[in-house]
Motif scaffolding. Structure first.
Motif, PDB file in Angstrom:
ATOM      1  N   PHE A  11      14.269 -34.827  33.959  1.00 45.94           N
ATOM      2  CA  PHE A  11      13.866 -34.039  35.111  1.00 45.94           C
ATOM      3  C   PHE A  11      13.220 -32.764  34.628  1.00 45.94           C
ATOM      4  CE2 PHE A  11      18.194 -32.933  34.055  1.00 45.94           C
ATOM      5  CZ  PHE A  11      18.213 -31.553  34.109  1.00 45.94           C
ATOM      6  N   THR A  12      12.543 -32.075  35.518  1.00 50.07           N
ATOM      7  CA  THR A  12      11.855 -30.845  35.144  1.00 50.07           C
ATOM      8  C   THR A  12      12.257 -29.728  36.087  1.00 50.07           C
ATOM      9  OG1 THR A  12       9.985 -31.269  36.589  1.00 50.07           O
ATOM     10  CG2 THR A  12       9.814 -32.090  34.346  1.00 50.07           C
ATOM     11  N   PHE A  13      12.045 -28.526  35.643  1.00 52.69           N
ATOM     12  CA  PHE A  13      12.102 -27.378  36.524  1.00 52.69           C
ATOM     13  C   PHE A  13      11.059 -26.390  36.049  1.00 52.69           C
ATOM     14  CE2 PHE A  13      14.984 -26.015  33.176  1.00 52.69           C
ATOM     15  CZ  PHE A  13      14.695 -24.669  33.031  1.00 52.69           C
ATOM     16  N   GLU A  14      10.654 -25.497  36.931  1.00 57.15           N
ATOM     17  CA  GLU A  14       9.616 -24.534  36.576  1.00 57.15           C
ATOM     18  C   GLU A  14      10.197 -23.142  36.489  1.00 57.15           C
ATOM     19  OE1 GLU A  14       6.009 -24.618  38.811  1.00 57.15           O
ATOM     20  OE2 GLU A  14       6.041 -26.788  38.976  1.00 57.15           O
ATOM     21  N   ASN A  15       9.672 -22.344  35.563  1.00 59.33           N
ATOM     22  CA  ASN A  15       9.955 -20.920  35.495  1.00 59.33           C
ATOM     23  C   ASN A  15       8.642 -20.212  35.230  1.00 59.33           C
ATOM     24  OD1 ASN A  15       9.394 -21.266  32.799  1.00 59.33           O
ATOM     25  ND2 ASN A  15      11.494 -21.126  32.113  1.00 59.33           N
ATOM     26  N   ASP A  16       8.662 -18.897  35.011  1.00 60.75           N
ATOM     27  CA  ASP A  16       7.388 -18.197  34.837  1.00 60.75           C
ATOM     28  C   ASP A  16       6.675 -18.541  33.536  1.00 60.75           C
ATOM     29  OD1 ASP A  16       9.679 -16.853  35.632  1.00 60.75           O
ATOM     30  OD2 ASP A  16       8.950 -14.907  35.094  1.00 60.75           O
ATOM     31  N   GLN A  17       7.362 -19.144  32.599  1.00 60.05           N
ATOM     32  CA  GLN A  17       6.744 -19.470  31.314  1.00 60.05           C
ATOM     33  C   GLN A  17       6.180 -20.886  31.264  1.00 60.05           C
ATOM     34  OE1 GLN A  17       6.351 -16.998  29.159  1.00 60.05           O
ATOM     35  NE2 GLN A  17       7.324 -15.809  30.754  1.00 60.05           N
ATOM     36  N   GLY A  18       6.415 -21.686  32.271  1.00 57.05           N
ATOM     37  CA  GLY A  18       5.920 -23.057  32.266  1.00 57.05           C
ATOM     38  C   GLY A  18       7.062 -24.037  32.476  1.00 57.05           C
ATOM     39  N   ASP A  19       6.715 -25.286  32.507  1.00 54.22           N
ATOM     40  CA  ASP A  19       7.708 -26.327  32.730  1.00 54.22           C
ATOM     41  C   ASP A  19       8.560 -26.551  31.487  1.00 54.22           C
ATOM     42  OD1 ASP A  19       5.370 -28.356  34.564  1.00 54.22           O
ATOM     43  OD2 ASP A  19       6.796 -26.878  35.295  1.00 54.22           O
ATOM     44  N   MET A  20       9.787 -26.914  31.726  1.00 53.51           N
ATOM     45  CA  MET A  20      10.667 -27.364  30.650  1.00 53.51           C
ATOM     46  C   MET A  20      11.095 -28.774  31.017  1.00 53.51           C
ATOM     47  SD  MET A  20      12.928 -23.992  29.991  1.00 53.51           S
ATOM     48  CE  MET A  20      13.426 -24.521  28.356  1.00 53.51           C
ATOM     49  N   TYR A  21      11.092 -29.652  30.081  1.00 55.20           N
ATOM     50  CA  TYR A  21      11.359 -31.051  30.358  1.00 55.20           C
ATOM     51  C   TYR A  21      12.600 -31.492  29.587  1.00 55.20           C
ATOM     52  CZ  TYR A  21      10.350 -35.947  31.128  1.00 55.20           C
ATOM     53  OH  TYR A  21      10.413 -37.247  31.514  1.00 55.20           O
ATOM     54  N   PHE A  22      13.528 -32.101  30.275  1.00 59.97           N
ATOM     55  CA  PHE A  22      14.771 -32.530  29.644  1.00 59.97           C
ATOM     56  C   PHE A  22      14.733 -34.030  29.391  1.00 59.97           C
ATOM     57  CE2 PHE A  22      15.674 -28.584  31.555  1.00 59.97           C
ATOM     58  CZ  PHE A  22      16.703 -28.019  30.836  1.00 59.97           C
ATOM     59  N   ALA A  23      14.929 -34.431  28.161  1.00 62.32           N
ATOM     60  CA  ALA A  23      14.902 -35.845  27.783  1.00 62.32           C
ATOM     61  C   ALA A  23      15.338 -35.945  26.330  1.00 62.32           C
ATOM     62  CB  ALA A  23      13.501 -36.414  27.962  1.00 62.32           C
ATOM     63  N   TYR A  24      15.155 -37.095  25.745  1.00 59.43           N
ATOM     64  CA  TYR A  24      15.360 -37.253  24.307  1.00 59.43           C
ATOM     65  C   TYR A  24      14.007 -37.018  23.649  1.00 59.43           C
ATOM     66  CZ  TYR A  24      19.929 -38.995  25.384  1.00 59.43           C
ATOM     67  OH  TYR A  24      21.209 -39.086  25.836  1.00 59.43           O
ATOM     68  N   PRO A  25      13.843 -35.893  22.960  1.00 61.24           N
ATOM     69  CA  PRO A  25      12.508 -35.476  22.509  1.00 61.24           C
ATOM     70  C   PRO A  25      12.027 -36.179  21.242  1.00 61.24           C
ATOM     71  CG  PRO A  25      14.122 -33.814  21.952  1.00 61.24           C
ATOM     72  CD  PRO A  25      14.854 -34.893  22.702  1.00 61.24           C
ATOM     73  N   GLY A  26      11.448 -37.341  21.400  1.00 60.58           N
ATOM     74  CA  GLY A  26      10.821 -38.039  20.291  1.00 60.58           C
ATOM     75  C   GLY A  26       9.389 -37.583  20.125  1.00 60.58           C
ATOM     76  N   ASN A  27       8.721 -38.064  19.088  1.00 55.87           N
ATOM     77  CA  ASN A  27       7.353 -37.621  18.843  1.00 55.87           C
ATOM     78  C   ASN A  27       6.403 -38.034  19.966  1.00 55.87           C
ATOM     79  OD1 ASN A  27       7.885 -40.238  17.499  1.00 55.87           O
ATOM     80  ND2 ASN A  27       5.706 -40.181  17.061  1.00 55.87           N
ATOM     81  N   GLU A  28       6.654 -39.174  20.629  1.00 55.02           N
ATOM     82  CA  GLU A  28       5.781 -39.585  21.731  1.00 55.02           C
ATOM     83  C   GLU A  28       5.883 -38.598  22.891  1.00 55.02           C
ATOM     84  OE1 GLU A  28       8.232 -41.630  20.576  1.00 55.02           O
ATOM     85  OE2 GLU A  28       7.139 -43.141  19.444  1.00 55.02           O
ATOM     86  N   LEU A  29       7.079 -38.140  23.172  1.00 49.69           N
ATOM     87  CA  LEU A  29       7.270 -37.177  24.263  1.00 49.69           C
ATOM     88  C   LEU A  29       6.628 -35.837  23.919  1.00 49.69           C
ATOM     89  CD1 LEU A  29       8.474 -36.702  27.027  1.00 49.69           C
ATOM     90  CD2 LEU A  29      10.598 -36.028  25.914  1.00 49.69           C
ATOM     91  N   VAL A  30       6.733 -35.415  22.666  1.00 41.43           N
ATOM     92  CA  VAL A  30       6.079 -34.172  22.237  1.00 41.43           C
ATOM     93  C   VAL A  30       4.568 -34.299  22.392  1.00 41.43           C
ATOM     94  CG1 VAL A  30       5.584 -32.682  20.250  1.00 41.43           C
ATOM     95  CG2 VAL A  30       7.934 -33.411  20.706  1.00 41.43           C
ATOM     96  N   GLN A  31       4.001 -35.421  21.994  1.00 39.31           N
ATOM     97  CA  GLN A  31       2.557 -35.627  22.136  1.00 39.31           C
ATOM     98  C   GLN A  31       2.142 -35.564  23.599  1.00 39.31           C
ATOM     99  OE1 GLN A  31       2.264 -39.421  20.153  1.00 39.31           O
ATOM    100  NE2 GLN A  31       1.527 -38.480  18.255  1.00 39.31           N
ATOM    101  N   LYS A  32       2.907 -36.202  24.471  1.00 36.85           N
ATOM    102  CA  LYS A  32       2.576 -36.198  25.891  1.00 36.85           C
ATOM    103  C   LYS A  32       2.722 -34.802  26.484  1.00 36.85           C
ATOM    104  CE  LYS A  32       3.739 -41.035  26.577  1.00 36.85           C
ATOM    105  NZ  LYS A  32       4.636 -41.988  27.241  1.00 36.85           N
ATOM    106  N   ALA A  33       3.745 -34.071  26.088  1.00 38.53           N
ATOM    107  CA  ALA A  33       3.931 -32.698  26.571  1.00 38.53           C
ATOM    108  C   ALA A  33       2.743 -31.838  26.155  1.00 38.53           C
ATOM    109  CB  ALA A  33       5.229 -32.117  26.030  1.00 38.53           C
ATOM    110  N   LEU A  34       2.281 -32.003  24.922  1.00 40.63           N
ATOM    111  CA  LEU A  34       1.116 -31.258  24.455  1.00 40.63           C
ATOM    112  C   LEU A  34      -0.128 -31.621  25.255  1.00 40.63           C
ATOM    113  CD1 LEU A  34       1.790 -31.511  20.618  1.00 40.63           C
ATOM    114  CD2 LEU A  34       1.861 -29.413  22.004  1.00 40.63           C
ATOM    115  N   LEU A  35      -0.295 -32.898  25.559  1.00 40.50           N
ATOM    116  CA  LEU A  35      -1.474 -33.342  26.310  1.00 40.50           C
ATOM    117  C   LEU A  35      -1.541 -32.742  27.705  1.00 40.50           C
ATOM    118  CD1 LEU A  35      -1.743 -37.120  25.365  1.00 40.50           C
ATOM    119  CD2 LEU A  35      -3.386 -35.310  24.838  1.00 40.50           C
ATOM    120  N   VAL A  36      -0.396 -32.583  28.362  1.00 40.93           N
ATOM    121  CA  VAL A  36      -0.409 -32.057  29.729  1.00 40.93           C
ATOM    122  C   VAL A  36      -0.120 -30.567  29.791  1.00 40.93           C
ATOM    123  CG1 VAL A  36       0.114 -34.287  30.775  1.00 40.93           C
ATOM    124  CG2 VAL A  36       1.988 -32.741  30.202  1.00 40.93           C
TER     125      VAL A  36
END
Length: 83
Positions: A11-36
């Motif tokens: 799930f996600t939530f927003e703050n003034d610095q941007g979204d934070m995403y909670f999950a199991y942070p593998g390299n695929e998730l890091v790549q996708k986070a960077l893309l968006v």
């Protein structure tokens, strides 16, 4: 929206610095986070070593082992005081 873009469980939530995403942070998730453009990624488990390398290279704040009173900082510690 981020859930649909990244296609991971969490799930996600927003703050003034941007979204934070909670999950199991593998390299695929890091790549996708960077893309968006998500600057902060927080996982409930440990990130992979490749995820840490990518986060460091692209200045993504990467945290893991989130608990009620603690979290491990793997990358982007300069941003922590502003979260």
């Amino acid at each position: 929206l981020v859930y649909n873009l990244l296609g991971e469980n969490g799930f996600t939530f927003e703050n003034d610095q941007g979204d934070m995403y909670f999950a199991y942070p593998g390299n695929e998730l890091v790549q996708k986070a960077l893309l968006v453009g998500i600057p902060n990624l927080v996982g409930i488990g440990a990130p992979s070593s490749l995820a840490i390398e990518l986060a460091e290279e692209f200045d993504l704040t990467l945290l893991g082992f989130l608990r009620e009173n603690s979290v491990n900082v793997y990358s982007g510690d300069w941003r922590i005081g502003r979260l």
